[in-house]
Design a protein around this motif. Structure first.
Motif, PDB file in Angstrom:
ATOM      1  N   LEU A   1       0.747  -1.094   0.036  1.00  0.00           N
ATOM      2  CA  LEU A   1       0.063   0.029   0.028  1.00  0.00           C
ATOM      3  C   LEU A   1       0.936   1.230   0.185  1.00  0.00           C
ATOM      4  CD1 LEU A   1      -2.716   1.195   0.338  1.00  0.00           C
ATOM      5  CD2 LEU A   1      -2.499   1.201   2.644  1.00  0.00           C
ATOM      6  N   ALA A   2       2.111   1.347   0.759  1.00  0.00           N
ATOM      7  CA  ALA A   2       2.618   2.322   0.745  1.00  0.00           C
ATOM      8  C   ALA A   2       3.337   2.770  -0.773  1.00  0.00           C
ATOM      9  CB  ALA A   2       4.047   2.258   1.820  1.00  0.00           C
ATOM     10  N   CYS A   3       3.677   1.748  -1.378  1.00  0.00           N
ATOM     11  CA  CYS A   3       4.348   2.072  -3.005  1.00  0.00           C
ATOM     12  C   CYS A   3       3.449   2.848  -3.604  1.00  0.00           C
ATOM     13  CB  CYS A   3       4.571   0.719  -3.686  1.00  0.00           C
ATOM     14  SG  CYS A   3       5.763  -0.274  -2.728  1.00  0.00           S
ATOM     15  N   PRO A   4       2.138   2.602  -3.917  1.00  0.00           N
ATOM     16  CA  PRO A   4       1.322   3.892  -4.795  1.00  0.00           C
ATOM     17  C   PRO A   4       1.088   4.997  -3.935  1.00  0.00           C
ATOM     18  CG  PRO A   4      -0.027   2.053  -4.089  1.00  0.00           C
ATOM     19  CD  PRO A   4       1.335   1.424  -3.696  1.00  0.00           C
ATOM     20  N   LEU A   5       1.134   4.895  -2.620  1.00  0.00           N
ATOM     21  CA  LEU A   5       0.789   6.411  -1.923  1.00  0.00           C
ATOM     22  C   LEU A   5       1.988   7.246  -2.139  1.00  0.00           C
ATOM     23  CD1 LEU A   5      -0.892   5.174   1.203  1.00  0.00           C
ATOM     24  CD2 LEU A   5      -1.839   6.565  -0.626  1.00  0.00           C
ATOM     25  N   MET A   6       3.097   6.627  -1.914  1.00  0.00           N
ATOM     26  CA  MET A   6       4.567   7.386  -2.108  1.00  0.00           C
ATOM     27  C   MET A   6       4.638   7.923  -3.641  1.00  0.00           C
ATOM     28  SD  MET A   6       7.613   5.352   0.261  1.00  0.00           S
ATOM     29  CE  MET A   6       8.557   5.195  -0.885  1.00  0.00           C
ATOM     30  N   HIS A   7       4.161   7.159  -4.390  1.00  0.00           N
ATOM     31  CA  HIS A   7       4.170   7.555  -5.801  1.00  0.00           C
ATOM     32  C   HIS A   7       3.297   8.549  -6.130  1.00  0.00           C
ATOM     33  CE1 HIS A   7       4.828   7.206 -10.324  1.00  0.00           C
ATOM     34  NE2 HIS A   7       3.386   7.399 -10.517  1.00  0.00           N
ATOM     35  N   LEU A   8       2.173   8.460  -5.577  1.00  0.00           N
ATOM     36  CA  LEU A   8       1.225   9.639  -5.715  1.00  0.00           C
ATOM     37  C   LEU A   8       1.733  11.103  -5.093  1.00  0.00           C
ATOM     38  CD1 LEU A   8      -2.395   8.026  -5.500  1.00  0.00           C
ATOM     39  CD2 LEU A   8      -1.175   8.969  -7.553  1.00  0.00           C
ATOM     40  N   LEU A   9       2.128  10.922  -3.696  1.00  0.00           N
ATOM     41  CA  LEU A   9       2.570  12.086  -2.958  1.00  0.00           C
ATOM     42  C   LEU A   9       3.907  12.529  -3.415  1.00  0.00           C
ATOM     43  CD1 LEU A   9       1.545  10.664   0.533  1.00  0.00           C
ATOM     44  CD2 LEU A   9       0.317  12.265  -0.786  1.00  0.00           C
ATOM     45  N   MET A  10       5.001  11.844  -3.723  1.00  0.00           N
ATOM     46  CA  MET A  10       6.213  12.311  -4.191  1.00  0.00           C
ATOM     47  C   MET A  10       6.299  12.942  -5.346  1.00  0.00           C
ATOM     48  SD  MET A  10       8.751   9.521  -2.193  1.00  0.00           S
ATOM     49  CE  MET A  10      10.180  10.724  -2.231  1.00  0.00           C
ATOM     50  N   HIS A  11       5.288  12.833  -6.405  1.00  0.00           N
ATOM     51  CA  HIS A  11       5.246  13.340  -7.615  1.00  0.00           C
ATOM     52  C   HIS A  11       4.580  14.831  -7.557  1.00  0.00           C
ATOM     53  CE1 HIS A  11       6.534  10.570 -10.559  1.00  0.00           C
ATOM     54  NE2 HIS A  11       6.170   9.542 -10.053  1.00  0.00           N
ATOM     55  N   ARG A  12       4.130  15.246  -6.611  1.00  0.00           N
ATOM     56  CA  ARG A  12       3.691  16.496  -6.128  1.00  0.00           C
ATOM     57  C   ARG A  12       4.873  17.614  -6.337  1.00  0.00           C
ATOM     58  NH1 ARG A  12       0.156  16.821  -1.136  1.00  0.00           N
ATOM     59  NH2 ARG A  12       0.285  19.199  -1.666  1.00  0.00           N
ATOM     60  N   GLY A  13       6.135  16.786  -5.881  1.00  0.00           N
ATOM     61  CA  GLY A  13       7.205  17.946  -5.796  1.00  0.00           C
ATOM     62  C   GLY A  13       7.929  18.066  -7.019  1.00  0.00           C
ATOM     63  N   HIS A  14       7.456  17.599  -8.252  1.00  0.00           N
ATOM     64  CA  HIS A  14       8.145  17.895  -9.481  1.00  0.00           C
ATOM     65  C   HIS A  14       7.757  19.305 -10.103  1.00  0.00           C
ATOM     66  CE1 HIS A  14      10.222  14.132  -9.686  1.00  0.00           C
ATOM     67  NE2 HIS A  14       9.081  13.296  -9.353  1.00  0.00           N
ATOM     68  N   ARG A  15       6.567  19.719  -9.583  1.00  0.00           N
ATOM     69  CA  ARG A  15       5.908  21.186 -10.097  1.00  0.00           C
ATOM     70  C   ARG A  15       5.737  21.027 -11.672  1.00  0.00           C
ATOM     71  NH1 ARG A  15       5.013  22.741  -5.517  1.00  0.00           N
ATOM     72  NH2 ARG A  15       6.861  23.371  -4.021  1.00  0.00           N
ATOM     73  N   HIS A  16       5.157  19.993 -11.994  1.00  0.00           N
ATOM     74  CA  HIS A  16       4.636  19.721 -13.692  1.00  0.00           C
ATOM     75  C   HIS A  16       3.661  20.869 -13.754  1.00  0.00           C
ATOM     76  CE1 HIS A  16       7.124  16.170 -14.138  1.00  0.00           C
ATOM     77  NE2 HIS A  16       6.502  15.604 -13.261  1.00  0.00           N
ATOM     78  N   GLY A  17       3.688  21.193 -14.849  1.00  0.00           N
ATOM     79  CA  GLY A  17       2.463  22.145 -15.221  1.00  0.00           C
ATOM     80  C   GLY A  17       2.692  23.720 -15.024  1.00  0.00           C
ATOM     81  N   GLY A  18       3.669  24.093 -14.097  1.00  0.00           N
ATOM     82  CA  GLY A  18       3.707  25.288 -13.522  1.00  0.00           C
ATOM     83  C   GLY A  18       5.081  26.161 -14.374  1.00  0.00           C
TER      84      GLY A  18
END
Length: 64
Positions: free
Chosen positions: A47-64
């Motif tokens: 369960l931690a794997c997809p949660l870390m994937h979702l939460l850690m991609h927020r730091g890439h600043r895509h689309g900004g």
């Protein structure tokens, strides 16, 4: 650039309270139900794997 003047959520009174309650709950589960908690460990890792994937991609600043 922008300055972040707001404190992180875990430094607020609500955040400290929530972290304290979470620690007490985790301690209770591990103390009283260690066998059950140990049996759920592989599922928690999965369960931690997809949660870390979702939460850690927020730091890439895509689309900004």
């Amino acid at each position: 650039m922008h300055e972040n003047t707001q404190a992180p959520w875990w430094r607020t009174a609500t955040g400290v309270t929530m972290l304290g309650l979470a620690l007490v709950g985790i301690f209770y589960v591990l103390r009283e139900h260690f066998g059950h908690a140990l049996g759920a460990l592989p599922y928690l890792v999965l369960l931690a794997c997809p949660l870390m994937h979702l939460l850690m991609h927020r730091g890439h600043r895509h689309g900004g």
